[in-house]
Design an enzyme around this catalytic site. Structure first.
Site, mmCIF file in Angstrom:
data_model
loop_
_atom_site.group_PDB
_atom_site.id
_atom_site.type_symbol
_atom_site.label_atom_id
_atom_site.label_comp_id
_atom_site.label_asym_id
_atom_site.label_seq_id
_atom_site.Cartn_x
_atom_site.Cartn_y
_atom_site.Cartn_z
ATOM 1 N N HIS A 29 0.854 -1.201 0.000
ATOM 2 C CA HIS A 29 0.000 0.000 0.000
ATOM 3 C C HIS A 29 0.884 1.243 0.000
ATOM 4 C CE1 HIS A 29 -3.717 -2.266 1.227
ATOM 5 N NE2 HIS A 29 -2.775 -3.130 1.596
ATOM 6 N N GLU A 210 -7.583 -12.942 6.164
ATOM 7 C CA GLU A 210 -6.487 -12.373 6.967
ATOM 8 C C GLU A 210 -6.973 -12.281 8.405
ATOM 9 O OE1 GLU A 210 -6.080 -8.180 6.624
ATOM 10 O OE2 GLU A 210 -3.974 -8.110 7.241
HETATM 11 N N1 ADE Z 1 -5.141 -1.801 4.493
HETATM 12 C C1 ADE Z 1 -3.814 -1.685 4.557
HETATM 13 N N2 ADE Z 1 -3.244 -2.811 4.991
HETATM 14 C C2 ADE Z 1 -4.256 -3.687 5.197
HETATM 15 C C3 ADE Z 1 -4.329 -5.010 5.650
HETATM 16 N N3 ADE Z 1 -3.229 -5.700 5.978
HETATM 17 N N4 ADE Z 1 -5.535 -5.587 5.749
HETATM 18 C C4 ADE Z 1 -6.647 -4.922 5.415
HETATM 19 N N5 ADE Z 1 -6.644 -3.667 4.999
HETATM 20 C C5 ADE Z 1 -5.457 -3.042 4.889
HETATM 21 ZN ZN ZN Z 2 -2.847 -5.094 2.335
#
Ligand code: ADE
Ligand code: ZN
Length: 356
Positions: A29, A210
């Protein structure tokens, strides 16, 4: 040579190879890549009060209690970007770091709707970013493409804005639509956005599995037509899902340090990476938010290379897998693959497991 000396030699050779080898990164990101010195400069420009005024203080600030705390800090950082010049400064620093690490191809997520909500002009940003990306390609030899990120847990109207921005700027290095944020918010409501993206030629990747279980990954496949899954580590909990990911060759964008720093996995040693690998799932290695997690793609390669005792051929294969699943036109993919292959061949490394 004692075995300890030989271990050290192997490790030294591996690190040296990793540092120099051509790399590609698919999940990082922009907002999470701004290193402390650049962040301090941007905060001063924008009059944003950060809880620290020096690099060490900023780095201490970046310690997360949980995912909500992470998002809170992420939003504070996002407030430091508003004018086109701010985005150019952050992107130029990002590209210089890419060049130093020999990351020749990057797909970066950008949460454009957060910036527009903070008063930025989306069209001007796209224009400015395109200039910086073109300069990076010409002057540094590194390519960057954008994935516009919808955030699951914010005002729904921002999803429309994100899709619209991406479609309006397909000619400015935007290649994909992403979905990030809190997985407690399902992907289903964004079904239409991803359907339009597909029709209009935008690629699709979804953060899933995640923070939540395998069901979120099924959701991403069914409702978003995800071509890749961001993280996806909880796929290990569902053998049927593992079969589908393997058969459809849906790659996982793994970011082990991110998972450990966000407390989603207790330690690198306990990361399900090896189980996913052994299940035959394609995967790439990524840094996610390198400035926030005190990491880099190079460090991810070093850590995972050690953890899995990877040899040079396997490391090369991992780099090639990222290219194989990049959102690139075939002609561009072929030309980058040739560059990578030539470099590896010159090091005597070939016959690697190419694009699993
Ligand atoms: N935005 C930035 N990093 C992220 C992540 N690891 N999981 C979800 N949204 C995010
Ligand atoms: Zn991410």
């Amino acid at each position: 040579m004692t075995s300890m000396t030989s271990d050290r030699t192997v490790r030294h050779e591996r690190f040296e190879f990793i540092r120099r080898m051509p790399k590609a990164e698919l999940h990082v990101h922009l907002e999470g890549s701004i290193r402390a010195p650049t962040l301090l400069e941007l905060a001063a420009r924008r009059n944003v009060e950060l809880p620290a005024r020096d690099v060490a203080g900023i780095e201490r600030w970046l310690t997360f209690r949980d995912f909500d705390h992470f998002l809170e800090i992420y939003l504070t950082i996002s407030r430091c970007l508003r004018d086109p010049e701010d985005f150019q400064l952050a992107t130029a620093a990002f590209l210089e770091e890419r060049a130093r690490e020999n990351i020749l191809y990057t797909e970066a997520h950008l949460t454009i709707s957060t910036h527009v909500a903070n008063g930025a002009n989306g069209d001007e940003i796209a224009e400015a970013l395109a200039e910086t990306v073109a300069a990076g390609e010409k002057d540094l030899g590194v390519r960057l493409r954008w994935i516009a990120d919808i955030v699951r847990n914010v005002d729904f109207g921002r999803a429309d804005q994100t899709l619209e921005w991406a479609l309006d700027h397909l000619d400015k290095y935007v290649v994909g639509l992403g979905l990030s944020g809190k997985e407690s918010h399902p992907a289903q409501p964004f079904r239409e956005h991803f359907a339009v993206a597909e029709t209009e030629g935008l690629h699709r990747t979804v953060h899933a599995g995640e923070q939540s279980g395998a069901a979120a990954i099924w959701d991403a496949l069914e409702h978003c037509g995800a071509e890749r899954i961001g993280h996806g580590i909880r796929a290990v909990e569902d053998p049927k899902l593992l079969d589908v990911l393997r058969e459809r060759k849906i790659p996982l964008e793994l970011s082990p340090t991110s998972n450990v720093r966000l407390g989603l996995v207790p330690s690198l040693e306990e990361h399900p990476l090896r189980r996913l690998h052994d299940a035959g799932i394609p995967w790439s290695l990524n840094s996610d938010d390198p400035a926030l997690f005190h990491t880099s793609l190079t460090q991810e390669f070093e850590a995972v290379g050690d953890l899995m005792s990877m040899d040079l051929r396997e490391l090369a294969g991992l780099s090639m897998t990222a290219l194989e699943h990049a959102f690139l036109e075939d002609s561009e993919r072929t030309s980058l693959q040739r560059v990578f292959r030539t470099w590896f061949a010159n090091q005597g490394v070939d016959g690697f497991p190419d694009g699993r």
